[in-house]
Design a protein around this motif. Structure first.
Motif, PDB file in Angstrom:
ATOM      1  N   ALA A  33       0.826  -1.207   0.000  1.00  0.00           N
ATOM      2  CA  ALA A  33       0.000   0.000   0.000  1.00  0.00           C
ATOM      3  C   ALA A  33       0.862   1.259   0.000  1.00  0.00           C
ATOM      4  O   ALA A  33       0.433   2.310  -0.491  1.00  0.00           O
ATOM      5  N   GLN A  34       2.072   1.177   0.525  1.00  0.00           N
ATOM      6  CA  GLN A  34       2.973   2.333   0.506  1.00  0.00           C
ATOM      7  C   GLN A  34       3.386   2.683  -0.919  1.00  0.00           C
ATOM      8  O   GLN A  34       3.698   3.828  -1.222  1.00  0.00           O
ATOM      9  N   VAL A  35       3.381   1.684  -1.798  1.00  0.00           N
ATOM     10  CA  VAL A  35       3.670   1.916  -3.215  1.00  0.00           C
ATOM     11  C   VAL A  35       2.389   2.271  -3.952  1.00  0.00           C
ATOM     12  O   VAL A  35       2.365   3.140  -4.819  1.00  0.00           O
ATOM     13  N   GLY A  36       1.290   1.605  -3.573  1.00  0.00           N
ATOM     14  CA  GLY A  36       0.006   1.784  -4.231  1.00  0.00           C
ATOM     15  C   GLY A  36      -0.435   0.493  -4.883  1.00  0.00           C
ATOM     16  O   GLY A  36       0.344  -0.469  -4.992  1.00  0.00           O
ATOM     17  N   ALA A  37      -1.670   0.441  -5.337  1.00  0.00           N
ATOM     18  CA  ALA A  37      -2.194  -0.775  -5.954  1.00  0.00           C
ATOM     19  C   ALA A  37      -1.470  -1.130  -7.243  1.00  0.00           C
ATOM     20  O   ALA A  37      -1.558  -2.270  -7.716  1.00  0.00           O
ATOM     21  N   ILE A  38      -0.729  -0.176  -7.807  1.00  0.00           N
ATOM     22  CA  ILE A  38       0.077  -0.470  -8.993  1.00  0.00           C
ATOM     23  C   ILE A  38       1.082  -1.584  -8.704  1.00  0.00           C
ATOM     24  O   ILE A  38       1.518  -2.307  -9.605  1.00  0.00           O
ATOM     25  N   ASN A 172     -14.805  -2.148  -2.968  1.00  0.00           N
ATOM     26  CA  ASN A 172     -15.292  -0.868  -3.477  1.00  0.00           C
ATOM     27  C   ASN A 172     -14.346  -0.386  -4.580  1.00  0.00           C
ATOM     28  O   ASN A 172     -13.162  -0.134  -4.316  1.00  0.00           O
ATOM     29  N   THR A 173     -14.875  -0.266  -5.789  1.00  0.00           N
ATOM     30  CA  THR A 173     -14.043   0.110  -6.937  1.00  0.00           C
ATOM     31  C   THR A 173     -13.385   1.468  -6.742  1.00  0.00           C
ATOM     32  O   THR A 173     -12.213   1.672  -7.078  1.00  0.00           O
ATOM     33  N   GLU A 174     -14.119   2.422  -6.172  1.00  0.00           N
ATOM     34  CA  GLU A 174     -13.586   3.767  -5.977  1.00  0.00           C
ATOM     35  C   GLU A 174     -12.398   3.748  -5.013  1.00  0.00           C
ATOM     36  O   GLU A 174     -11.394   4.438  -5.234  1.00  0.00           O
ATOM     37  N   THR A 175     -12.511   2.965  -3.942  1.00  0.00           N
ATOM     38  CA  THR A 175     -11.405   2.841  -2.986  1.00  0.00           C
ATOM     39  C   THR A 175     -10.170   2.272  -3.667  1.00  0.00           C
ATOM     40  O   THR A 175      -9.042   2.732  -3.450  1.00  0.00           O
ATOM     41  N   PHE A 176     -10.371   1.282  -4.534  1.00  0.00           N
ATOM     42  CA  PHE A 176      -9.262   0.660  -5.255  1.00  0.00           C
ATOM     43  C   PHE A 176      -8.615   1.642  -6.229  1.00  0.00           C
ATOM     44  O   PHE A 176      -7.386   1.735  -6.305  1.00  0.00           O
ATOM     45  N   VAL A 177      -9.428   2.389  -6.954  1.00  0.00           N
ATOM     46  CA  VAL A 177      -8.909   3.362  -7.928  1.00  0.00           C
ATOM     47  C   VAL A 177      -8.087   4.439  -7.228  1.00  0.00           C
ATOM     48  O   VAL A 177      -7.013   4.840  -7.708  1.00  0.00           O
ATOM     49  N   GLN A 178      -8.573   4.905  -6.079  1.00  0.00           N
ATOM     50  CA  GLN A 178      -7.839   5.932  -5.327  1.00  0.00           C
ATOM     51  C   GLN A 178      -6.491   5.411  -4.819  1.00  0.00           C
ATOM     52  O   GLN A 178      -5.554   6.179  -4.606  1.00  0.00           O
ATOM     53  N   ALA A 179      -6.415   4.103  -4.617  1.00  0.00           N
ATOM     54  CA  ALA A 179      -5.178   3.500  -4.105  1.00  0.00           C
ATOM     55  C   ALA A 179      -4.210   3.119  -5.219  1.00  0.00           C
ATOM     56  O   ALA A 179      -3.090   2.678  -4.932  1.00  0.00           O
ATOM     57  N   TRP A 180      -4.612   3.292  -6.478  1.00  0.00           N
ATOM     58  CA  TRP A 180      -3.817   2.742  -7.580  1.00  0.00           C
ATOM     59  C   TRP A 180      -2.396   3.280  -7.619  1.00  0.00           C
ATOM     60  O   TRP A 180      -1.430   2.517  -7.621  1.00  0.00           O
ATOM     61  N   PRO A 182      -0.849   6.419  -5.713  1.00  0.00           N
ATOM     62  CA  PRO A 182      -0.847   7.657  -4.923  1.00  0.00           C
ATOM     63  C   PRO A 182       0.458   8.440  -4.994  1.00  0.00           C
ATOM     64  O   PRO A 182       0.490   9.631  -4.707  1.00  0.00           O
ATOM     65  N   ASN A 183       1.554   7.788  -5.396  1.00  0.00           N
ATOM     66  CA  ASN A 183       2.854   8.458  -5.447  1.00  0.00           C
ATOM     67  C   ASN A 183       3.246   8.876  -6.864  1.00  0.00           C
ATOM     68  O   ASN A 183       4.380   9.326  -7.083  1.00  0.00           O
ATOM     69  N   LEU A 185       4.001   7.153  -9.549  1.00  0.00           N
ATOM     70  CA  LEU A 185       5.177   6.434 -10.037  1.00  0.00           C
ATOM     71  C   LEU A 185       4.968   5.989 -11.479  1.00  0.00           C
ATOM     72  O   LEU A 185       3.837   5.772 -11.918  1.00  0.00           O
ATOM     73  N   SER A 186       6.065   5.835 -12.202  1.00  0.00           N
ATOM     74  CA  SER A 186       5.968   5.229 -13.529  1.00  0.00           C
ATOM     75  C   SER A 186       5.735   3.731 -13.354  1.00  0.00           C
ATOM     76  O   SER A 186       5.894   3.185 -12.258  1.00  0.00           O
ATOM     77  N   LEU A 187       5.392   3.058 -14.451  1.00  0.00           N
ATOM     78  CA  LEU A 187       5.132   1.620 -14.375  1.00  0.00           C
ATOM     79  C   LEU A 187       6.366   0.871 -13.879  1.00  0.00           C
ATOM     80  O   LEU A 187       6.266   0.011 -12.990  1.00  0.00           O
ATOM     81  N   MET A 188       7.540   1.193 -14.418  1.00  0.00           N
ATOM     82  CA  MET A 188       8.761   0.497 -14.013  1.00  0.00           C
ATOM     83  C   MET A 188       9.110   0.798 -12.558  1.00  0.00           C
ATOM     84  O   MET A 188       9.575  -0.081 -11.829  1.00  0.00           O
ATOM     85  N   GLU A 189       8.887   2.039 -12.115  1.00  0.00           N
ATOM     86  CA  GLU A 189       9.144   2.381 -10.717  1.00  0.00           C
ATOM     87  C   GLU A 189       8.219   1.610  -9.791  1.00  0.00           C
ATOM     88  O   GLU A 189       8.634   1.130  -8.734  1.00  0.00           O
ATOM     89  N   GLY A 190       6.956   1.489 -10.197  1.00  0.00           N
ATOM     90  CA  GLY A 190       5.993   0.746  -9.382  1.00  0.00           C
ATOM     91  C   GLY A 190       6.371  -0.721  -9.265  1.00  0.00           C
ATOM     92  O   GLY A 190       6.273  -1.314  -8.183  1.00  0.00           O
ATOM     93  N   LEU A 191       6.823  -1.308 -10.378  1.00  0.00           N
ATOM     94  CA  LEU A 191       7.216  -2.718 -10.370  1.00  0.00           C
ATOM     95  C   LEU A 191       8.479  -2.919  -9.533  1.00  0.00           C
ATOM     96  O   LEU A 191       8.545  -3.816  -8.693  1.00  0.00           O
ATOM     97  N   SER A 192       9.483  -2.070  -9.764  1.00  0.00           N
ATOM     98  CA  SER A 192      10.755  -2.222  -9.056  1.00  0.00           C
ATOM     99  C   SER A 192      10.615  -1.986  -7.560  1.00  0.00           C
ATOM    100  O   SER A 192      11.340  -2.581  -6.759  1.00  0.00           O
ATOM    101  N   SER A 193       9.651  -1.146  -7.177  1.00  0.00           N
ATOM    102  CA  SER A 193       9.458  -0.827  -5.758  1.00  0.00           C
ATOM    103  C   SER A 193       8.836  -1.973  -4.983  1.00  0.00           C
ATOM    104  O   SER A 193       8.897  -1.997  -3.753  1.00  0.00           O
ATOM    105  N   SER A 194       8.250  -2.928  -5.681  1.00  0.00           N
ATOM    106  CA  SER A 194       7.506  -3.983  -4.970  1.00  0.00           C
ATOM    107  C   SER A 194       7.924  -5.397  -5.358  1.00  0.00           C
ATOM    108  O   SER A 194       7.390  -6.363  -4.806  1.00  0.00           O
TER     109      SER A 194
END
Length: 450
Positions: A33-38, A172-180, A182-183, A185-194
Motif C-alpha cells: 500500500a505504501q507503493v500503491g495498488a500499482i 469498493n471500486t472507488e477505494t481501489f482506484v484511489q489506491a492505484w 498515490p505516489n 510512479l511510472s510503471l517500471m518504478e511501481g514494479l521495481s518498488s515492490s
C-alpha cells in the motif's frame, strides 16, 4: 517405500502451497500500500519468475543423486567453494528472514500491548524476545516444533484464503482506484518498488524438490506439483492483496501493522478483527518456531558435510544443536538491532530486501548446476533445451530481483558475502586438493611458468 505409500501429486501440491504461504503474506498488504495498488502488477512477474525457479529446482532435485539440495546442485557447476557460499548465504538469509517474521508477529501482537510500539528500542527488544523464546523452545528437539508449526500455519492461511473468496462482497471500486498510484510512479518504478516484496512471499519454494523420493513418478509429478503449488499460492496472494486494497483506504492500510486484522474489522466487527489478529500472531510465532528449527538443522547439515565448523553440528540428547541455535540467535539479535527503525513496516522492508538478496544469489548459483546434471544424465536434446530455457528465465528474473532490491540491500548482501569468503579461507584447508593441480608457492621455481 512402496508405490502404495508414496505421495500423490495432489498431496505434494498442497504441501508446496502451504509451505510457501505461511507467514510470508502477513505484512505484505501494508507494505504494498505504501507503493500503491500499482504494485499488484509485480505479482504477475513474480509468479512467472517463481514458477520458473520452482520448476528449475524440481528438475535439479530429480537429476541430483545425492539429495544434497542447493549446495549439491551448485557444486556441480561451481565447485566446493560455490557449494560453501550457497550454504553460507542461505543460512544467513534464513536468519534475516526470521527477524522479519518476528517483526510481523510483533505487528499483530502490539495492538493487544500498545507499549510494544512506544519506542524503537522497546520494539527491537520485543522482536529479540520473540527470537530467543522460539530459539529456546527448540532446545527440546523437533517433535513438538513440528506439531505446533503444522497447526498454527492455518492461522494465516484460513483468513488470507477466506478473504480471497468472501472479500469481494465488500470490495469498493472507488477505494481501489484511489489506491492505484498515490505516489505518481511510472510503471517500471511501481514494479521495481515492490518486486522484492512479492518475491519474499514465494521464498521457500526450493524446498519442494526435497520430497522427490517419497512421491509417485517423481520425474513427472515433482515438477508438476511445484508448478501447481506455486501457481495456487500466487492466485491466493493476488486475490487477497487486490481485494484488501478495495476495502481499506490506502492511507489506513499503509500505516497498519496488522493489515488482515484491519480488513476483517471493517468487514465484520472489531471482535472478528481481534480474533484474526490473535490467529495471525499465533501463526507467525509458530512459523518463527519452525524456521528456527530449520535454520539450526541447515547449520548442522552443513557442519556434518564439513562445510561449517564442527561445533555447529553438535547436538544434545534429543538431537537439538543447541550451540548452533545460540550462535544464530546472536546473529539474529544483531540484525534486529542494526535494522532498528521507528516504523515496523520500514524495518520489515529493509530485512525483506536483504533476505531476498542473500536468498537469490544461492538460487542463481544452484540453478546453473542443472545444465551439468543434465549432461551427466545424458538427457535428450529436447529436454535439455526446455530446461535450459526455463533456467535462463529463472536466472534473469532473479537478477532483476537483485537490481530491484536497491543499492543498500545489494551492498549489504555483498558485505555478507565477503565475510563468507573470509570464513571459507579458514575452512578450505580441510577439503581435499589435488596436488598435481595446485602447487605450494615455495615449490614453484623461477624457471617455471605460473
Amino acid at each position: 517405500m512402496s508405490e502404495e505409500k508414496k505421495m500423490s501429486v495432489t498431496g505434494l501440491t498442497m504441501i508446496v502451497a502451504v509451505n510457501m504461504m505461511g507467514s510470508g503474506i502477513i505484512m505484505l498488504p501494508a507494505n504494498m500500500a505504501q507503493v500503491g495498488a500499482i504494485s499488484l502488477l509485480s505479482w504477475f512477474i513474480t509468479a512467472l519468475g517463481s514458477m520458473a525457479i520452482a520448476y528449475g529446482f524440481a528438475q535439479a532435485g530429480v537429476f541430483d543423486r545425492t539429495a544434497g539440495g542447493m549446495p549439491a546442485y551448485t557444486e556441480q557447476s561451481h565447485g566446493r567453494s560455490g557449494s560453501f557460499m550457497v550454504s553460507y548465504l542461505y543460512y544467513i538469509s534464513l536468519a534475516i528472514a526470521n527477524v522479519a517474521i518476528a517483526i510481523a508477529a510483533l505487528g499483530y501482537i502490539a495492538p493487544f500491548f500498545p507499549w510494544l510500539n512506544s519506542t524503537p528500542v522497546i520494539t527491537a527488544i520485543g522482536v529479540i524476545v520473540l527470537i530467543w523464546l522460539t530459539t529456546a523452545a527448540n532446545f527440546r528437539g523437533p517433535k513438538v516444533t513440528g506439531r505446533i508449526g503444522s497447526f498454527t500455519v492455518w492461522g494465516v492461511i484460513i483468513p488470507v484464503a477466506g478473504l480471497s473468496v468472501i472479500g469481494w462482497f465488500w470490495f469498493n471500486t472507488e477505494t481501489f482506484v484511489q489506491a492505484w498510484n498515490p505516489n505518481d510512479l511510472s510503471l517500471m518504478e511501481g514494479l521495481s518498488s515492490s518486486i522484492t516484496l512479492t518475491l519474499w512471499a514465494f521464498l521457500g519454494m526450493e524446498s519442494a524438490a526435497q520430497s522427490a523420493g517419497a512421491v509417485e513418478n517423481p520425474r513427472k509429478n515433482v515438477p508438476l506439483a511445484c508448478m501447481l503449488g506455486t501457481a495456487g499460492a500466487a492466485v491466493i496472494y493476488i486475490l487477497s492483496t487486490s481485494v484488501i486494497m478495495g476495502i481499506v483506504p490506502n492511507v489506513e492500510l499503509a500505516n497498519s501493522t496488522s493489515p488482515f486484522a484491519l480488513v476483517y474489522t471493517q468487514m465484520f466487527s472489531p471482535v472478528v478483527g481481534s480474533i484474526v489478529m490473535a490467529l495471525a500472531a499465533l501463526a507467525c510465532v509458530g512459523s518463527l518456531l519452525g524456521w528456527q528449527f530449520t535454520i539450526s538443522q541447515s547449520g548442522k547439515l552443513a557442519a556434518d558435510a564439513g562445510m561449517f565448523p564442527a561445533f555447529l553440528g553438535k547436538v544434545n540428547k534429543v538431537g537439538a544443536p543447541i550451540l548452533g541455535m545460540v550462535i544464530i540467535g546472536i546473529v539474529q539479535t544483531l540484525f534486529a538491532f542494526s535494522t532498528m527503525s521507528p516504523n515496523l513496516t520500514e524495518q520489515f522492508n529493509v530485512l525483506v530486501d536483504l533476505s531476498v538478496v542473500t536468498n537469490v544469489i544461492p538460487y542463481i548459483m544452484a540453478l546453473t548446476g542443472l545444465m551439468v546434471m543434465m549432461r551427466k544424465d545424458k538427457v535428450s536434446a529436447k529436454v535439455y533445451m526446455r530446461n535450459s530455457i526455463i533456467v535462463c528465465v529463472a536466472v534473469t528474473y532473479s537478477i532483476y530481483a537483485l537490481y530491484a532490491s536497491g543499492a543498500g540491500a545489494v551492498i549489504g548482501g555483498l558485505i555478507i558475502m565477503m565475510f563468507g569468503y573470509l570464513i571459507y579461507g579458514f575452512m578450505a584447508p580441510r577439503f581435499e586438493v589435488n596436488p598435481q593441480v595446485v602447487k605450494p608457492m615455495n615449490s614453484i621455481s623461477k624457471g617455471e611458468n605460473l
